[in-house]
Structures are given as structure tokens and as C-alpha cells.
Design a protein around this motif. Structure first.
Motif, PDB file in Angstrom:
ATOM      1  N   ALA A   1      -7.971  -6.054  -7.356  1.00 39.57           N
ATOM      2  CA  ALA A   1      -6.676  -6.596  -6.961  1.00 39.57           C
ATOM      3  C   ALA A   1      -5.635  -5.498  -6.746  1.00 39.57           C
ATOM      4  N   PHE A   2      -5.820  -4.375  -7.411  1.00 39.69           N
ATOM      5  CA  PHE A   2      -4.785  -3.335  -7.411  1.00 39.69           C
ATOM      6  C   PHE A   2      -5.477  -1.981  -7.304  1.00 39.69           C
ATOM      7  N   PRO A   3      -5.952  -1.631  -6.097  1.00 39.32           N
ATOM      8  CA  PRO A   3      -6.720  -0.396  -5.945  1.00 39.32           C
ATOM      9  C   PRO A   3      -5.822   0.844  -5.958  1.00 39.32           C
ATOM     10  N   HIS A   4      -6.482   1.973  -6.011  1.00 39.39           N
ATOM     11  CA  HIS A   4      -5.797   3.262  -5.900  1.00 39.39           C
ATOM     12  C   HIS A   4      -4.925   3.267  -4.637  1.00 39.39           C
ATOM     13  N   MET A   5      -3.728   3.906  -4.698  1.00 38.54           N
ATOM     14  CA  MET A   5      -2.772   3.986  -3.588  1.00 38.54           C
ATOM     15  C   MET A   5      -2.256   2.605  -3.189  1.00 38.54           C
ATOM     16  N   ALA A   6      -1.839   1.847  -4.230  1.00 40.12           N
ATOM     17  CA  ALA A   6      -1.218   0.553  -3.965  1.00 40.12           C
ATOM     18  C   ALA A   6       0.037   0.433  -4.819  1.00 40.12           C
ATOM     19  N   ILE A   7       0.891  -0.502  -4.463  1.00 42.52           N
ATOM     20  CA  ILE A   7       2.098  -0.773  -5.250  1.00 42.52           C
ATOM     21  C   ILE A   7       2.214  -2.262  -5.469  1.00 42.52           C
ATOM     22  N   ARG A   8       2.675  -2.649  -6.680  1.00 46.20           N
ATOM     23  CA  ARG A   8       2.912  -4.054  -6.977  1.00 46.20           C
ATOM     24  C   ARG A   8       4.253  -4.173  -7.683  1.00 46.20           C
ATOM     25  N   GLU A   9       4.919  -5.315  -7.445  1.00 47.86           N
ATOM     26  CA  GLU A   9       6.159  -5.573  -8.162  1.00 47.86           C
ATOM     27  C   GLU A   9       5.927  -6.678  -9.175  1.00 47.86           C
ATOM     28  N   GLY A  10       6.503  -6.526 -10.350  1.00 48.07           N
ATOM     29  CA  GLY A  10       6.335  -7.510 -11.412  1.00 48.07           C
ATOM     30  C   GLY A  10       7.271  -7.156 -12.550  1.00 48.07           C
TER      31      GLY A  10
ATOM     32  N   SER B   1       4.521   7.582  -0.708  1.00 48.73           N
ATOM     33  CA  SER B   1       5.503   6.543  -0.453  1.00 48.73           C
ATOM     34  C   SER B   1       4.828   5.197  -0.302  1.00 48.73           C
ATOM     35  N   ALA B   2       5.592   4.156  -0.585  1.00 44.95           N
ATOM     36  CA  ALA B   2       5.006   2.818  -0.611  1.00 44.95           C
ATOM     37  C   ALA B   2       5.745   1.892   0.337  1.00 44.95           C
ATOM     38  N   ARG B   3       4.982   0.969   0.947  1.00 46.17           N
ATOM     39  CA  ARG B   3       5.625  -0.067   1.755  1.00 46.17           C
ATOM     40  C   ARG B   3       5.728  -1.321   0.906  1.00 46.17           C
ATOM     41  N   LEU B   4       6.959  -1.757   0.651  1.00 45.45           N
ATOM     42  CA  LEU B   4       7.174  -2.928  -0.185  1.00 45.45           C
ATOM     43  C   LEU B   4       7.190  -4.188   0.648  1.00 45.45           C
ATOM     44  N   ALA B   5       7.689  -4.055   1.862  1.00 47.59           N
ATOM     45  CA  ALA B   5       7.815  -5.191   2.766  1.00 47.59           C
ATOM     46  C   ALA B   5       7.805  -4.613   4.164  1.00 47.59           C
TER      47      ALA B   5
ATOM     48  N   ARG C   1       0.841  -1.202   0.000  1.00 43.81           N
ATOM     49  CA  ARG C   1       0.000   0.000   0.000  1.00 43.81           C
ATOM     50  C   ARG C   1       0.876   1.252   0.000  1.00 43.81           C
ATOM     51  N   CYS C   2       0.271   2.360  -0.444  1.00 45.31           N
ATOM     52  CA  CYS C   2       0.961   3.653  -0.510  1.00 45.31           C
ATOM     53  C   CYS C   2       0.294   4.631   0.442  1.00 45.31           C
ATOM     54  N   ARG C   3       1.017   5.653   0.797  1.00 46.58           N
ATOM     55  CA  ARG C   3       0.447   6.695   1.646  1.00 46.58           C
ATOM     56  C   ARG C   3       1.052   8.035   1.261  1.00 46.58           C
ATOM     57  N   TYR C   4       0.226   9.087   1.303  1.00 45.03           N
ATOM     58  CA  TYR C   4       0.722  10.440   1.111  1.00 45.03           C
ATOM     59  C   TYR C   4       1.402  10.870   2.398  1.00 45.03           C
TER      60      TYR C   4
ATOM     61  N   THR D   1       9.681  -4.057 -12.545  1.00 45.66           N
ATOM     62  CA  THR D   1       9.063  -2.761 -12.281  1.00 45.66           C
ATOM     63  C   THR D   1       8.489  -2.709 -10.874  1.00 45.66           C
ATOM     64  N   ARG D   2       8.530  -1.527 -10.314  1.00 38.78           N
ATOM     65  CA  ARG D   2       7.716  -1.208  -9.147  1.00 38.78           C
ATOM     66  C   ARG D   2       6.593  -0.329  -9.688  1.00 38.78           C
ATOM     67  N   LEU D   3       5.419  -0.917  -9.708  1.00 39.65           N
ATOM     68  CA  LEU D   3       4.293  -0.225 -10.335  1.00 39.65           C
ATOM     69  C   LEU D   3       3.417   0.391  -9.247  1.00 39.65           C
ATOM     70  N   PHE D   4       3.320   1.714  -9.278  1.00 40.91           N
ATOM     71  CA  PHE D   4       2.473   2.435  -8.317  1.00 40.91           C
ATOM     72  C   PHE D   4       1.130   2.702  -8.978  1.00 40.91           C
ATOM     73  N   ARG D   5       0.055   2.499  -8.236  1.00 35.70           N
ATOM     74  CA  ARG D   5      -1.220   3.017  -8.724  1.00 35.70           C
ATOM     75  C   ARG D   5      -1.501   4.279  -7.928  1.00 35.70           C
ATOM     76  N   VAL D   6      -1.121   5.398  -8.519  1.00 37.60           N
ATOM     77  CA  VAL D   6      -1.271   6.706  -7.868  1.00 37.60           C
ATOM     78  C   VAL D   6      -1.697   7.705  -8.923  1.00 37.60           C
ATOM     79  N   SER D   7      -2.139   8.855  -8.468  1.00 34.03           N
ATOM     80  CA  SER D   7      -2.654   9.838  -9.399  1.00 34.03           C
ATOM     81  C   SER D   7      -2.412  11.236  -8.859  1.00 34.03           C
ATOM     82  N   PHE D   8      -1.719  12.046  -9.657  1.00 31.95           N
ATOM     83  CA  PHE D   8      -1.555  13.452  -9.299  1.00 31.95           C
ATOM     84  C   PHE D   8      -2.440  14.299 -10.214  1.00 31.95           C
TER      85      PHE D   8
END
Lengths: 90, 953
Positions: free
Chosen positions: B743-752, B670-674, B651-654, B759-766
């Protein structure tokens, strides 16, 4: 350009590798919430600004990156000693 | 014609004649001449006009102390150098020099009217006279004065020359290659020390160059130094400043003495760190103070000897000496022996040493002891002098065409003073000499007060029967300060030499008073009735002599002034016509105009595309910090205002970062990867500052926390893909990540992987749209960008720049730290209360949020502004008032921080910091502009999709 001894690298290096970081030995209070407005104001803003021996912090920014403490004479602009962060005041 | 070339003597090369021009007239000299010696050899005595009175001036000295003979030299287009001392300009074939501060010509200068009005131009005249009306100062008085008073013109063209720079380290640096400096170098040549010997002249030797008896020694010594492997000799190199810990700045002049165009660097800056410094700067002879001491042809006695022995030039055909010191006698003896006629020796002293009298008699010279020159005849050149007994009786006139002054010697303590060495006054020398050192340094030779020129009488000015208030006896030749000016300053109440100096400007010219300071001190001392040591001493500061900006700047100009940071995608933007802007040191694409589009049109098109289909944006410049360790969450929890411990991996957080004073300093998602690993982002400009701040807390406040911080800004290329079609474009390229909303909501991060790249893929929006920020290793940035552009063509993919990014974020009410905040804005002021973890016991800045001033009402708060006329786009920075009819100065409530045309909304939008703003919702405020007053209503800051319906899809 001053020569500054980094206590971590144990080397005398040119000032342009370093960044000044304000007065030393001003520890962040353990429980800021318990402090009066006046005490907090002193912690935030009030500095000794002595004529003579000044305890101050430097960072070896373009070297090891460590913060350390120093005693510098503000009149002669000469360093008396530098020592590692966390060591007692000299 | 007064000067001439002697048939034999001198160190010039008579086999190599050199043609040069001065004020358009072509003259001939020889290789080895300076402009001053060559002009004197041609009988040219008039070299310039003085600063204030436009008095005709000639040569006073023979070296870098010269205050009068300032010239401009042109070396071709863009290569114009004003204010050079003619005594230091070496001539070469084609040298083109001109005089300064005169119009229409050097001989007929209309500005010389100032000299007639001199009675009315005393110290402080400009300040006293041109006071009223005040508004005339800038428009009338100052420009007029600047036209009249001055030195050379400033160059107007860009300097095409190249300048080098180098660092050097040595055990011993010796400044000055006169006899004392050379002796010190010879002594060191037997050691293993690395030695640098620097000297400002074209050949080493210093005072020895004017003493033929020392030439065999000099030649031998220079051979020995050249043979010593540990000694480097730098000629034409001026040590201009002595800084902390034996750090010396010096400029080596490489090509100015060569016919142009000369190949290679013009000058080279040396930054020298020395174990020990020996200063052998010598001493400078003092002029004497008497009426007419500035007429061309009146000069220092030692200079006349230098012109004689070094350049083979007699400074006159019939020369007189005015002495207060033995050394002048030796100089005039040298001239007499070379065959120059001597009009007489005038010495203010009643008696002098017997050997001098004997030698003068042997040479058949007339001696006037106990006499002083009381007037100098001639205007453009000396024609004679009037002398009188010191008691004023028995005036007589002597015919002569040059008058030498021997007023004693001043040790050159310039660099010693730069190094903060202390000085001691020596009465018998009438001078300060080096006392206690502050660095590893010592003075040798004449600059330490040791010389063998005999002794003299120290006096403030020569006695005269004339009214001292009606004569011009110059102290500071370059700034046109007379003895009368200094006495006037004392009468007007100035007591410290620091104040007298600033009021009269004595010693403040480009020569820093090399010839004038001690005479000025003596005159002030007499006028005040105080010993010299009681009225202070002005401090010499770098540079010793004026240096070019080019040498100090080196190559740090234009594109090399500072680094331009470019992302790996920058090249694509350049090839595709991006208009760039600088953000911190990054070059960022601002917009991508198509043919015929201005910025407005391009940004509108880019905005429409992001809202309707998909936009692509290079976000690689975002600051990135990898935070790793078992205490990483605890550390972030203490740094940021928000809670971090409960954030789940994936998950990500402002994050909002305050300084300890409670004001916003940075933000980012910022995102928590682990559990023990976070991927932080910061603002583009704040990356280094944030890392430094975090390191500070980690190293010094909480060293017990087990956390590592690593800057990864340049490790990742970041491509923002924003718009309703972003997922469709991305989906086929990504493996290992389910992109669905569930599976991949707003303010989330996935690695693949994407296109096979990790990639570290962020689902974020400015932007407020469905969006992704794709992080890939930087080297893959451009390849991925090009793939997305190719595949995105089917979705009308549109690259956008920072300008569109700004508009889109403003429509959504997102702030930019540093634009909408200015270091005085708290989270509450910015309407970011929701980002503050109120249950947290502590975080950086928390205690300050409870300070009385920060909790008080009426603070400036961020709000939205909607102009009444939707077509009015406010100016950022414009001031806001409640009542535009109030009297000026108006009470300003705040200012506009961001303002744009919103293509999406079809109207203008703005943010503003307004006093008590959050309590003014709906209120009408006024923004006075030069041509009109704009009215606007205070609103919330989210102008578009406040419910976030477009995000969570």
C-alpha cells in the motif's frame, strides 16, 4: 547605501532590502535546442557592461519579492528609472 | 620647559583639576583640557616618535588633523586604544596614556639611528634594497622592518566594551558646528525641517572656540539651538563617511572621556539618511616645508591660537612665526597680547598688508620680510631658528622655543569628495574647492573656500641656500615623507600624483594627508614643471578619521555575528549531549557520543544501529517549498531535469536542478500531493537560493504559468526514521495510513495523522534502509521525537547525527550537492544520467548539456575509490595522480570529495572527481600525502546493497 524605488510597492527603500540580479532584457530563448553553440554562449555568458546607462534587474527580496528592471548610470551610480518586469526597455 | 599655562584665558574649568599620566609620569590639567593641551601646559613638548626615522615629534595641530602626537590610551583590561590623536583625547581623572614607536624610552629611542641613516633611506628604499634573496623577505626583512617602523601596538585582548547603533532620518544634516554650521542650523530652526547638527569635538563651536570675540554669539546661538524642537545636536560625533543618496555614517563617542569604568555604551554608530546635507567642515592650516619643520615646538599658527584661547596654554615662552599667509600674523598678535614674548615675525613675502605691519609695530614685534627659516635648532625641542633672506644672504639666528607655521589654508573637502562632488582648483588659495555637487549637498564656510583670514603666497617649499638633497623638510609628518622623497620620485619617472603617492607613501598615513596633500602636490608640480591640475588629485575615501572596529561591528559579533537557526528538536539534542556543527546557518547535531566515545566510536555505533534496528535523525533543516497551482507540474517539468507531469499524486521523485549553464546546483526528493500541489525538498544550504531561482523563472520568464511558491522550511519538523525496524515502531502511532509495502511503497507519500497530529509521511531513504521521513507541524516536532524515542527503546532506537547520515548515504552512492559537486559538475559527470529526462524538449540547463566542452571526453567525473589498504581513510580534498614518481608539479587528475570509514563494510570508502573517471573503473590511482603515497582502485559509487534489497521490504 542606495535608495531604490520598487515599482511594485511604489516606494523608495534602502538598498539592503534589495538584491541585484544581473543585466535586464535578456530573455530566455523560446527554443534553446534550435540555437547554435555560439548563440547559446552569448545568451549564457556575454553581457553589455556599458559605461553609462545600464539596464539591470533587481529583486525586492526583503519586501514584495518581485523582480523588476532599472536603468542605472554606471558612472554616477544613480538610478534613472525603475519599472516592472515585462515592460518595454526604457 | 617651554610651554606653560596662562593665568586667565581659556575655556577650561580651573576649579576642577584633573590628574592623568603620560608614560608613567603623573601630571595635572583641568577639566576641558585635551591630552595635548595639558601636556603643553606642563611643558611637555615631546609626544612621540615618527614612523620611519624615529624623529622626536611634538604637537603640530590642535584638532583631528594632527599627524604627529599619536598616543595609546589604556582604560583597563582589554580596553587599549592605540594611535589616538593627543589633540582629541579629553583628559579625565586617571587617564593613562603612553607614547608609541620608541624603545627603550621616548627620550632615548634606539630606532632613531634610522634618522642618521636617513640619507640611505629614500623613497622606495625598502622595495629597492630588500629584494634579494626573495625568501628572506617574509622571514627576515619584513619582520625587522615592521619592528622598526610603526605606529601603536594592536590590542591583544578581546574588547569587553559594548557598542550601539541606530538609524536616523532627517531633512537636513549639518556636518560641523563651527560658525558656518551653526548659522545654517539657526536658519533651519525657523523651518519645520528635522535637523541634525553633528560635530566631532567635545563642545560645538569649531573655530569660534579659539576666538573669544565670538563667545557671546556662540553661547546665545547654542541656547537657541537647544530650544529649537526640530534640531538635534550631536557632539563628540564624527561623520566619517558620505555614501550614496545622502547616507552618512557617523560615530558618537559616549564614554571614552569619562573616568573608567564608565557605565553604558562606549560608542554609537549613526546611520543617517538626510534629505539635504550641508557640509561645514572648515579648513585646515597648511604647514610650510623647510628643514627641521618637524622639531617638537614647530606647529601650525592656528593651533597655537587654539591652545591659547581655548585651553589657556602658551605653546612657548618665546615664540617666532614663519608665515606665508596673513592669518599667522593674527595668531601671533593674539599670543603677544596675551603676554607671550615674540622672537620675531618671519614672512617669506617681500610685502604684506599695511594694517598687519602697523599692528605688529604697535605690539613692538620684530619683522623680517622676504626671509625664510632655513634651519631649526634643537632636537627634542626647539631652541632657535636660523633665518636667511630669500636670496640666501644674511643668515641670522633667533632664539625661540616655539615656531609657528602659517602656510595658508586647505578647505576640508573630505566628505564632499566621498559624495563624488567635483573639485575646482583655485590658484590664489593653492587649493581645491568644491565645485559641482553629485548629491543633495552644499558646502558652507571655510570648506567652500570662503574665509576671512586674509591672503597669502602659495609655494611648494621655503627658499633655502642649503642643498635641498641634504635636508629633511617634511611634507607628510605621519609617514615621514620629505620634499626630497617626492622630488626623487619625479626624477625616477613618476608623473601622476597617484603613483607618486604610492611610491613615496605621502598622504597614505592614518591622517590621509590632511596637512600634507597640497604641499606634496605643489612640490611634484614644481619638480615636473607642470601645473597642479595636470598631475591629478588623489581622492579622499572614508573614514574621515580612523574609527574603531567595535563601533562598526556593534553587537554583530560572537553569537550575534549571524543568526543560528535551530530546529524544534535542537533542545533535545543539546540535552542529550549532541556535538553540533553549523550547516549554512543551521546548527545540526553531528553525533551523539556516549560516555567515553570519540566521534569515530559514536559514528560507528550509530551506523550499526541504523543497519541493524532503527535510527532516528532530525532532518528538519531540509529546505521545503510548497508548489501550488494548475501549472505546478508544468513548472517543475521546466525547472528540473526529470519528468514531472506523469508523476502520480502520492508518489515521490528525486529531482535534480541545474543552472542554465548545465551544472548541478541542487537536488532533493519531492512529492506530488495532488494534481496541483507539490511538496519540494531542497538541500539544507540551498533552500533560499533555489526559491530565488524558481521565483526568477516564474516571475520573469514564464509569468503566464499559474503557480505559487511558498517557503515552508520552518513550518515542518522532519524526523527521519531509518532501519529495518522503522515500520514496526511507526505502525501503532499512525492512523489513516496503511504502512504495508504493497500500500505504501518506497518513494511514496501519504497524509494522515501520527499521535493525533496531521502528518505528511514520506517513505524515502537516504540510508539504503527501509525508511520514513515524518513531517509534522514544527511545534509538534519535539513531542513526536520524544514519543518515538520512548516507544523505540524496545527496538534499540538510536539517535544519529549528520556524520552518520553522511557515511550511510556514501555507502549507498548518494551524492551531496556542494560536497561532491562544486559548480562545475554536470549530471553526466556525476553519473546521474538516469535523472535526466532526455525526451523532454527543454528544461533549465538542457541546452548547455550539448555544449562542446560538456560533451567532450576527459571531463572530471564522480567515481568511487577503494584504497588498497582498507584501513587507509583518504583525506577529503587530497589530490589524485596517475604516477606518483613523476616530477613536481605533478599532473593532477582530480581530488577526493567524500571519504569515510564504513563500519558496515569494515573498510574505507571514498568518492572522487577524476578526469575521465568513468572510463577508469578498476584502474589503480595514487594519492600522494605528506607522509606516504596511498594507492586506490577506481570503483562504482554504490558500495552497499546495489540491488536495493533492503529498501523494498
Amino acid at each position: 547605501m542606495l535608495l531604490i524605488h520598487c515599482p511594485y510597492c511604489d516606494e523608495q527603500r534602502a538598498e539592503l532590502e534589495f538584491a541585484y540580479a544581473g543585466e535586464a532584457h535578456i530573455a530566455r530563448p523560446d527554443d534553446p535546442a534550435a540555437m547554435s553553440d555560439e548563440d547559446w554562449q552569448y545568451y549564457l555568458f556575454v553581457r553589455a557592461n556599458p559605461r553609462g546607462r545600464h539596464h539591470e534587474r533587481w529583486r525586492h527580496t526583503h519586501g514584495c519579492g518581485r523582480f523588476f528592471n532599472a536603468v542605472r548610470d554606471t558612472l554616477s551610480d544613480k538610478f534613472e528609472v525603475t519599472y516592472k518586469a515585462g515592460e518595454p526597455r526604457r | 620647559m617651554s610651554g606653560f599655562r596662562l593665568p586667565q584665558c581659556g575655556r577650561i574649568d580651573r576649579s576642577r583639576p584633573v590628574s592623568f599620566s603620560f608614560d608613567g609620569t603623573v601630571y595635572q590639567g583641568y577639566a576641558g583640557d585635551t591630552l595635548a593641551s595639558a601636556l603643553l601646559a606642563n611643558g611637555v613638548m615631546l609626544l612621540g616618535r615618527s614612523f620611519k626615522y624615529h624623529r622626536p615629534r611634538g604637537v603640530l595641530g590642535a584638532g583631528s588633523e594632527e599627524p604627529n602626537a599619536l598616543v595609546s590610551v589604556t582604560r583597563g583590561p582589554g580596553r587599549f586604544t592605540p594611535n589616538l590623536r593627543a589633540t582629541g583625547v579629553e583628559i579625565y581623572g586617571g587617564l593613562t596614556a603612553s607614547s608609541q614607536n620608541r624603545w627603550p624610552s621616548l627620550k632615548t629611542d634606539l630606532g632613531a639611528i634610522n634618522d642618521r641613516l636617513g640619507m640611505f633611506l629614500p623613497a622606495g628604499f625598502y622595495n629597492k634594497t630588500f629584494m634579494w634573496p626573495r625568501s628572506f623577505w617574509e622571514r627576515l626583512y619584513e619582520p625587522a622592518i615592521r619592528r622598526m617602523a610603526g605606529l601603536g601596538e594592536a590590542p591583544t585582548e578581546i574588547d569587553p566594551d559594548h557598542y550601539g547603533a541606530t538609524y536616523a532620518h532627517c531633512d537636513l544634516l549639518i556636518v560641523g558646528a563651527g560658525p558656518a554650521g551653526i548659522d545654517a542650523a539657526l536658519e533651519a530652526s525657523a523651518t519645520s525641517k528635522r535637523v541634525i547638527l553633528i560635530d566631532e569635538q567635545d563642545e560645538p563651536g569649531g573655530g569660534a572656540l579659539a576666538d573669544p570675540a565670538l563667545w557671546p554669539w556662540l553661547e546665545e546661538s547654542l541656547k537657541d539651538l537647544a530650544a529649537a524642537p526640530n534640531i538635534t545636536v550631536l557632539s563628540r560625533t564624527t561623520a566619517f563617511g558620505y555614501y550614496h543618496d545622502n547616507f552618512i555614517g557617523a560615530v558618537e563617542r559616549l564614554t571614552d572621556h569619562l573616568p573608567h569604568p564608565a557605565a553604558g555604551l562606549r560608542e554609537k554608530l549613526w546611520r543617517i539618511r538626510a534629505g539635504e546635507v550641508i557640509l561645514a567642515q572648515g579648513a585646515i592650516e597648511r604647514p610650510l616645508v623647510f628643514a627641521g619643520n618637524d622639531v617638537p615646538g614647530v606647529m601650525l599658527a592656528s593651533a597655537a591660537r587654539t591652545f591659547l584661547h581655548r585651553y589657556g596654554v602658551a605653546v612657548g615662552k618665546r615664540v617666532a612665526l614663519m608665515a606665508a599667509h596673513d592669518s599667522g600674523w593674527l595668531d601671533i598678535f593674539a599670543l603677544a597680547r596675551a603676554g607671550v614674548a615674540v622672537a620675531g615675525i618671519i614672512d617669506v613675502r617681500e610685502s604684506v598688508a599695511a594694517p598687519l605691519l602697523t599692528e605688529a609695530e604697535q605690539l613692538g614685534l620684530t619683522i623680517h620680510l622676504g626671509h625664510s627659516v632655513i634651519d631649526v635648532h634643537g632636537r627634542l625641542a626647539v631652541k632657535g631658528v636660523t633665518i636667511a633672506r630669500n636670496n640666501g644672504a644674511a643668515a641670522a639666528r633667533l632664539a625661540c622655543d616655539a615656531l609657528l607655521m602659517a602656510g595658508g589654508w586647505t578647505p576640508s573637502v573630505h566628505l564632499w569628495s566621498h559624495s563624488k562632488g567635483s573639485l575646482a582648483w583655485r590658484d590664489e588659495l593653492g587649493a581645491y574647492v568644491p565645485d559641482r555637487a553629485n548629491e543633495q549637498t552644499r558646502c558652507v564656510g571655510a570648506c567652500s573656500g570662503k574665509w576671512n583670514f586674509g591672503s597669502g603666497l602659495v609655494l611648494d617649499a621655503l627658499p633655502t641656500p642649503r642643498d635641498p638633497a641634504r635636508i629633511k623638510a617634511f611634507v607628510d609628518f605621519q609617514n615621514d615623507v620629505t620634499a626630497r622623497d617626492i622630488r626623487l620620485a619625479v626624477r625616477e619617472g613618476f608623473k601622476s600624483i597617484e603613483h607618486i603617492k604610492r611610491y613615496t607613501t605621502t598622504g597614505m598615513a592614518t591622517d590621509q594627508g590632511k596637512t600634507s596633500n597640497l604641499n606634496g602636490l605643489q612640490i611634484a608640480s614644481t619638480a615636473l614643471g607642470l601645473p597642479v591640475v595636470d598631475i591629478g588629485l588623489t581622492t579622499f575615501r572614508p573614514p574621515y578619521t580612523p574609527q574603531t572596529f567595535g563601533a562598526l561591528a556593534g553587537h554583530a559579533k560572537d553569537a550575534l555575528f549571524q543568526p543560528t537557526r535551530k530546529t524544534t528538536i535542537d533542545g533535545w539534542a543539546e540535552e542529550n549531549g549532541a556535538v553540533f556543527e553549523l550547516v549554512a546557518q543551521w546548527r545540526r547535531a553531528r553525533y551523539f557520543p556516549k560516555a567515553g566515545e570519540d566521534m569515530h566510536a559514536a559514528v560507528n555505533r550509530e551506523c550499526r544501529a541504523v543497519r541493524a534496528s532503527v535510527g532516528i535523525f532530525d532532518a528538519s533543516t531540509l529546505g521545503k517549498i510548497e508548489v501550488v497551482g494548475p501549472d505546478a507540474a508544468e513548472f517543475l517539468n521546466r525547472m528540473y531535469t526529470n519528468p514531472w507531469k506523469a508523476l502520480e499524486p502520492g508518489r515521490c521523485r528525486y529531482g535534480l536542478l541545474l543552472k542554465e549553464d548545465g551544472f548541478i546546483t541542487d537536488d532533493g526528493v519531492s512529492a506530488r500531493l495532488a494534481p496541483d500541489r507539490f511538496h519540494l525538498t531542497t538541500t539544507t544550504g540551498g533552500a533560499a537560493r533555489v526559491l530565488n531561482m524558481m521565483e526568477d523563472y516564474l516571475q520573469t520568464e514564464w509569468p503566464d504559468l499559474n503557480v505559487w511558491l511558498t517557503s515552508t522550511t520552518e513550518q515542518w519538523a522532519v524526523i527521519a526514521l531509518q532501519g529495518p525496524l522503522a515500520r514496526k515502531l511507526l505502525e501503532p502511532l499512525v492512523s489513516g495510513i496503511d504502512l504495508s509495502e504493497q500500500a505504501f511503497p518506497h518513494m511514496a507519500i501519504r497524509e494522515g495523522t501520527i499521535c493525533g497530529v496531521p502528518t505528511r509521511l514520506f517513505r524515502v531513504s537516504f540510508t539504503g534502509e527501509l525508511g520514513f521521513e515524518i513531517n509534522v507541524p514544527a511545534a509538534y516536532g519535539r513531542a513526536l521525537w520524544e514519543r518515538l524515542m520512548a516507544d523505540g527503546a524496545a527496538y534499540d532506537i538510536t539517535p544519529y547525527g549528520t556524520e552518520t547520515m553522511h557515511v550511510l548515504r556514501a555507502e549507498k552512492g548518494f551524492i551531496i550537492v556542494g560536497q561532491d559537486t562544486d559548480g562545475t559538475v554536470t549530471p553526466y559527470d556525476a553519473g546521474l544520467d538516469w535523472a535526466v529526462g532526455k525526451k523532454k524538449p527543454d528544461f533549465v540547463g538542457k541546452r548547455s548539456l550539448a555544449r562542446p566542452d560538456i560533451a567532450a571526453a576527459g571531463r572530471k567525473q564522480l567515481v568511487g575509490l577503494l584504497t588498497d589498504d582498507p584501513a587507509d581513510v583518504l583525506e577529503e580534498g587530497a589530490q589524485i595522480v596517475a604516477d606518483p614518481a613523476q616530477a613536481i608539479p605533478m599532473t593532477m587528475l582530480g581530488h577526493v570529495t567524500s571519504s569515510y570509514w564504513s563500519e558496515t563494510l569494515g573498510r574505507s570508502i571514498a568518492f572522487a572527481l577524476v578526469a575521465g573517471g568513468q572510463g577508469r573503473l578498476g584502474e589503480t590511482l595514487h594519492i600522494p600525502m605528506p607522509d606516504k603515497v596511498v594507492t586506490a582502485k577506481v570503483s562504482g559509487m554504490v558500495f552497499y546493497d546495489p540491488a536495493g534489497a533492503r529498501l523494498n521490504v
